[in-house]
Scaffold this motif. Structure first.
Motif, PDB file in Angstrom:
ATOM      1  N   UNK A   5      30.302  38.892  11.015  1.00 15.63           N
ATOM      2  CA  UNK A   5      30.626  39.028  12.426  1.00 15.63           C
ATOM      3  C   UNK A   5      32.107  38.734  12.620  1.00 15.63           C
ATOM      4  N   UNK A   6      32.890  39.771  12.880  1.00 13.53           N
ATOM      5  CA  UNK A   6      34.340  39.626  13.003  1.00 13.53           C
ATOM      6  C   UNK A   6      34.706  38.703  14.160  1.00 13.53           C
ATOM      7  N   UNK A   7      33.919  38.734  15.217  1.00 18.61           N
ATOM      8  CA  UNK A   7      34.234  37.934  16.406  1.00 18.61           C
ATOM      9  C   UNK A   7      33.995  36.448  16.201  1.00 18.61           C
ATOM     10  N   UNK A   8      33.056  36.076  15.308  1.00 17.66           N
ATOM     11  CA  UNK A   8      32.718  34.668  15.149  1.00 17.66           C
ATOM     12  C   UNK A   8      33.142  34.078  13.806  1.00 17.66           C
ATOM     13  N   UNK A   9      33.574  34.900  12.877  1.00 14.50           N
ATOM     14  CA  UNK A   9      33.988  34.439  11.555  1.00 14.50           C
ATOM     15  C   UNK A   9      35.504  34.323  11.501  1.00 14.50           C
ATOM     16  N   UNK A  10      36.007  33.170  11.101  1.00 12.12           N
ATOM     17  CA  UNK A  10      37.450  32.982  11.010  1.00 12.12           C
ATOM     18  C   UNK A  10      38.026  33.871   9.914  1.00 12.12           C
TER      19      UNK A  10
ATOM     20  N   UNK B 272      33.909  50.926  12.166  1.00 18.57           N
ATOM     21  CA  UNK B 272      34.943  49.959  12.499  1.00 18.57           C
ATOM     22  C   UNK B 272      35.450  50.228  13.917  1.00 18.57           C
ATOM     23  N   UNK B 273      35.928  49.173  14.550  1.00 18.36           N
ATOM     24  CA  UNK B 273      36.424  49.287  15.916  1.00 18.36           C
ATOM     25  C   UNK B 273      37.740  48.531  16.019  1.00 18.36           C
ATOM     26  N   UNK B 274      38.546  48.915  16.976  1.00 14.81           N
ATOM     27  CA  UNK B 274      39.809  48.229  17.220  1.00 14.81           C
ATOM     28  C   UNK B 274      39.522  46.861  17.834  1.00 14.81           C
ATOM     29  N   UNK B 275      40.136  45.819  17.279  1.00 13.12           N
ATOM     30  CA  UNK B 275      39.934  44.466  17.785  1.00 13.12           C
ATOM     31  C   UNK B 275      41.042  44.041  18.722  1.00 13.12           C
ATOM     32  N   UNK B 276      40.961  42.792  19.135  1.00 17.71           N
ATOM     33  CA  UNK B 276      41.970  42.272  20.033  1.00 17.71           C
ATOM     34  C   UNK B 276      43.318  42.089  19.375  1.00 17.71           C
ATOM     35  N   UNK B 277      43.309  41.923  18.043  1.00 15.81           N
ATOM     36  CA  UNK B 277      44.545  41.785  17.278  1.00 15.81           C
ATOM     37  C   UNK B 277      44.508  42.736  16.089  1.00 15.81           C
ATOM     38  N   UNK B 278      45.669  42.938  15.477  1.00 17.60           N
ATOM     39  CA  UNK B 278      45.734  43.796  14.293  1.00 17.60           C
ATOM     40  C   UNK B 278      44.891  43.218  13.162  1.00 17.60           C
TER      41      UNK B 278
END
Length: 391
Positions: free
Chosen positions: A54-59, A262-268
């Motif tokens: 999970x990209x949003x919750x994993x550092x 894949x999707x564009x995130x808040x940062x690169x």
């Protein structure tokens, strides 16, 4: 739980030392990455990751630590197939069938998985987790049948499975339905049995790994005694770049090869994490393109490189099964000792607070485990006791 060790299909007995050192170095590298992932499983389990992560919750630090371990299973399985070809085509003497060799060692690995390996994770027998050693063993058994076919057919089957198995993703079965057990074994991760008395979890579905081991066997002639080393290195680099280029196209346009776009995130950085976030259970085509695309150039590089670090990696890679079993039990004893003396600090678990501790613990254990592994490797390569070769 990540992986583990290739079976003892070492090329040392069938090829020139200078040509097989790179294979052992590659094994040694992925063994160390495997150790890092298993240390994470022991001491960072309170920050568990999902699959895909999970990209949003994993550092990012945890994400890329886990991503590095993805190199292990495809490399081990591919090198198992490659080593089977080397066994079948020894540098001295004529060709021989590897079928019996593969079948016996495959059964041995399956036995190890359900006994020593399963016990090492919890110090008891509860749920049977059928993971990487199990799937390598079954892949070897499958290859023992495939090697009876023509060489080009083995390659064709490997390519068909690796590039085509993502088409099977829409096929699913619910527990209790006809075909559920077979499909769980081959393609969909799940419980083969889930009763009050016995639970068996298939963590590594088999089908894609048959494709990988077949391609490893198909790549064997790259290491034939008649193949020029420079030609082999160029081929390996070309294969790696080809895999990565194809990955950029397939993944870049979300065309094929991965069920999770894949999707564009808040940062690169989040966008990059989403781009390389691939399914491992079973390994998607994109997962295999990335991992093998990195492994092939590394094999070429290790063939030219010479350093004390590479020498150490070669030692670790020359006795991978011994290292695998040893490190699991060292981690079990270490964790249980700390838990008993210090106590839990994350619910029922004991864990470290920062990911850099995982890398530091792994580095220390690598040094500690190097010496018994070196001793066993020397013993294994000098003894005439046949059972020792299985490790």
């Amino acid at each position: 739980m990540a992986v583990v060790s290739t079976p003892p299909l070492t090329a040392a007995a069938v090829a020139n030392k200078s040509r097989i050192a790179s294979i052992d170095i590659m094994r040694g590298l992925v063994i160390v990455l495997m150790l890092v992932d298993h240390v994470r499983e022991r001491f960072y389990l309170h920050r568990q990751v999902s699959d895909p992560m999970d990209v949003d919750s994993t550092s990012p630090a945890l994400f890329f630590t886990r991503l590095a371990a993805h190199l292990c299973a495809p490399t081990f399985v591919f090198l198992t197939g490659l080593s089977a070809w080397l066994y079948a085509h020894p540098s001295r003497g004529g060709a021989r069938s590897p079928s019996g060799f593969l079948f016996k060692r495959g059964l041995f690995l399956v036995l190890l998985e359900v006994t020593l390996v399963n016990f090492s994770w919890a110090g008891s027998f509860g749920t049977f987790w059928l993971q990487v050693i199990w799937v390598i063993g079954l892949s070897m058994i499958a290859l023992s049948l495939l090697v009876t076919l023509r060489y080009w057919m083995i390659g064709a089957i490997g390519f068909l499975i690796v590039f085509g198995h993502n088409l099977l993703t829409p096929i699913t079965f619910e527990p209790g339905e006809f075909g559920y057990g077979l499909w769980t074994l081959l393609h969909d991760r799940g419980y083969l049995l889930d009763t009050e008395t016995l639970r068996i979890k298939i963590s590594y579905p088999l089908l894609p790994w048959i494709g990988v081991i077949a391609l490893g066997y198909f790549a064997g002639p790259l290491y034939a005694r008649t193949t020029d080393a420079a030609v082999r290195r160029r081929a390996l680099v070309g294969l790696g770049l080809g895999c990565l280029a194809l990955l950029l196209v397939l993944r870049g346009f979300n065309i094929y090869g991965e069920t999770l776009p894949w999707v564009a995130g808040g940062t690169a950085l989040q966008t990059a994490m989403s781009f390389v976030n691939f399914t491992k259970y079973p390994p998607s085509l994109d997962f295999l393109l990335l991992t093998l695309g990195v492994a092939f150039p590394l094999l070429a590089w290790f063939e030219n490189g010479k350093s004390r670090l590479m020498d150490a990696m070669e030692v670790l890679g020359s006795a991978p099964m011994f290292f695998y079993i040893l490190h699991l039990y060292v981690l079990l004893i270490l964790y249980q000792t700390i838990l008993a003396t210090v106590g839990p600090n994350h619910g029922e678990l004991f864990g470290v607070e920062h990911i850099w501790w995982i890398w530091m613990i792994s580095a220390i254990l690598t040094v500690v485990l190097y010496f018994p592994t070196r001793a066993f490797a020397r013993f294994k390569h000098s003894t005439k006791m046949g059972w020792v070769k299985y490790f």
